[in-house]
Structure formats: C-alpha cells, structure tokens
Design an enzyme around this catalytic site. Structure first.
Site, PDB file in Angstrom:
ATOM      1  N   SER A  82     -18.842  -5.053 -13.913  1.00 25.72           N
ATOM      2  CA  SER A  82     -19.418  -6.125 -14.722  1.00 25.72           C
ATOM      3  C   SER A  82     -19.283  -5.841 -16.210  1.00 25.72           C
ATOM      4  CB  SER A  82     -20.903  -6.282 -14.396  1.00 25.72           C
ATOM      5  OG  SER A  82     -21.094  -6.851 -13.137  1.00 25.72           O
ATOM      6  N   HIS A 127     -25.673 -10.069 -17.819  1.00 26.72           N
ATOM      7  CA  HIS A 127     -26.444  -9.433 -16.754  1.00 26.72           C
ATOM      8  C   HIS A 127     -26.362  -7.910 -16.799  1.00 26.72           C
ATOM      9  CE1 HIS A 127     -22.584  -9.501 -14.370  1.00 26.72           C
ATOM     10  NE2 HIS A 127     -23.078  -8.359 -13.920  1.00 26.72           N
ATOM     11  N   ASP A 173     -22.515 -15.980 -18.934  1.00 28.83           N
ATOM     12  CA  ASP A 173     -22.716 -14.551 -18.702  1.00 28.83           C
ATOM     13  C   ASP A 173     -21.974 -13.745 -19.763  1.00 28.83           C
ATOM     14  OD1 ASP A 173     -23.482 -12.191 -17.593  1.00 28.83           O
ATOM     15  OD2 ASP A 173     -22.221 -12.344 -15.803  1.00 28.83           O
TER      16      ASP A 173
END
Length: 257
Positions: free
Chosen positions: A203, A64, A109
């Site tokens: 992230s 992402h 992810d």
C-alpha cells in the site's frame, strides 16, 4: 470469490526491520540497488507501507497508511545491510483528500506528507517526477516493494522486488470491484492472466510509467495475483493541482471531486 483487501498488513518490527507478516510484489524480481532512489519505507505501530519521494521535503503515499508514530526510511535497499546513505524522517504535516479516514472511497486514497526536515539527495536517494500526462491503456508500468514474493507462502525478501504490469481498461476493474465508478480517479493495472501483482504491505507504493509516478497502490484482490483481478491505484495525474497547491503553501486546497 476473491475478497477485496486493503494492502497494508501487520509488520513485526525488529531491530533489523525483518518482516514476519507483511507482503509485497508477487511475480517480480529483486530490484537493482540503483533502480529505486525514490522508494520510501513507511512504517508505524507494526504496519508497513511504501511511499514515493517527490521532492526533498514531500512524500506521496496512501491515506490508509496513516498512523501514529510514523517513520519514513529513505535510501533503503537491503533491510539487513542498510546503505550508508540511508536517512530516517518523521512527518511534520499530513494532508488528505478526505476529512474522515474513509479511505476506501474510490480515488481518495492519497496522503501527502511533509517531512520534519528535508532529505539529502545521494546515490540512493532522489525524487521521482510527477506525471506530465496520464498513462494510456496498455502502457507498461513498474511496481516495487519489500514484501512476500508468494501469494500463498510467507516468503519475504530482504530487498525490494520489482515487476512490470500493464494499464488495463477500467471496465476490467469495475467488473470485479463493486461500487467502482467509471469516472473514479483511479487506474486499473495488472496482468490479465495473473501471476504479477502488488500484495499486502505494498500500500502507498508507486505505479511508475515512463519514469513518472502515475499511481499509488490502494486496493487489490486476496489472494494476490489472481487472473482477471487487477489492482486499483489512486490516479496521481487527477490530483496534480491539489498536490502542487499544498506544496506551494496553500494548505486549504481542496481535492478534485
């Protein structure tokens, strides 16, 4: 109720790369300048993520974190006073486990980035080892990144912050995150009493256990560092065959089911 949040957040890029609206490690301390030679700052279109150098040509981060006009900075500690050996690269190729950008699917992810050219190892640039075995419950691991050091205030450090957290029973995460399967290729990690956590902007950064990258920052709670709300990390060990196959040139390699 704490809302699930994806940890990439808007970053207003300035010439100094000062952050005005991104967040990172909560409850940590400033990392030592020599503590994170593998840590990568990934940014594009006003967003930032972390990443991990796994050899001179390849970086692991979260799916992402993908975006157009991505840049990756290596050897960075202070954003305002960069190291002399800082290097910048762009992606040459990107590889994903998903054919779509449905990165919220647990355990998928992950993004593997091939750089446009290799980085040169230096005092502040060196790869982190891939895992030789998965981490066990209660293992103490390290998280790090360049974002807010408060879950409620905009306090952004110039240098990355580091914190120690624990690998937790997967049931703790399943109790909070709807749809998280017992056999998902993820790790559950944090501090049960709260106070230490990754946060928005973290992230793609590494979960480091015993000197190896074991996890990739994926999803956590909002606000960050709440009691009994650990974060979810993509489990690198379960993707080793895929990672090694891609690096070896088998670009058609498929991810584990």
């Amino acid at each position: 109720m704490v809302l699930i949040r994806v940890l990439a957040n808007l970053l207003i890029l300035q010439l100094s790369y000062a952050q005005k609206s991104s967040e990172l490690v909560i409850g940590g301390h400033p990392c030592n300048i020599n503590e994170h030679p593998f840590l990568v700052l990934v940014y594009h279109d006003g967003y930032q993520c972390g990443g991990t150098l796994i050899n001179e040509e390849w970086v692991l981060t979260a799916a992402h974190c993908d975006g157009k006009k991505m840049k990756l900075q290596f050897g960075l500690h202070s954003k305002n006073v960069p190291n002399k050996d800082k290097q910048t690269r762009v992606p040459k190729e990107k590889f994903f486990c998903l054919s779509s950008k449905n990165f919220i699917k647990w355990g998928k992810d992950i993004m593997l980035i091939r750089l446009n050219r290799s980085v040169n190892n230096s005092t502040h640039i060196a790869p982190l080892s891939l895992p030789s075995s998965p981490p066990s419950q209660n293992t103490v691991c390290n998280i790090m990144g360049w974002g807010t050091i408060s879950p409620t205030k905009e306090i952004y450090p110039d240098v990355p912050h580091c914190a120690n957290i624990n690998i937790l029973d997967h049931a703790v995460c399943r109790a909070f995150y709807p749809g998280l399967l017992e056999k998902s290729k993820t790790l559950c990690a944090g501090i049960l009493q709260g106070g230490k956590d990754i946060c928005q902007g973290d992230s793609g950064g590494p979960l480091i256990c015993n000197g190896q990258i074991q996890g990739i920052v994926s999803v956590g709670g909002n606000p960050c560092a709440e009691p009994r709300v650990p974060a979810i990390y993509t489990k690198v060990f379960d993707h080793l065959d895929w990672i090694k196959s891609i690096i070896a040139g088998n670009t058609a390699a498929t991810c584990p089911l």
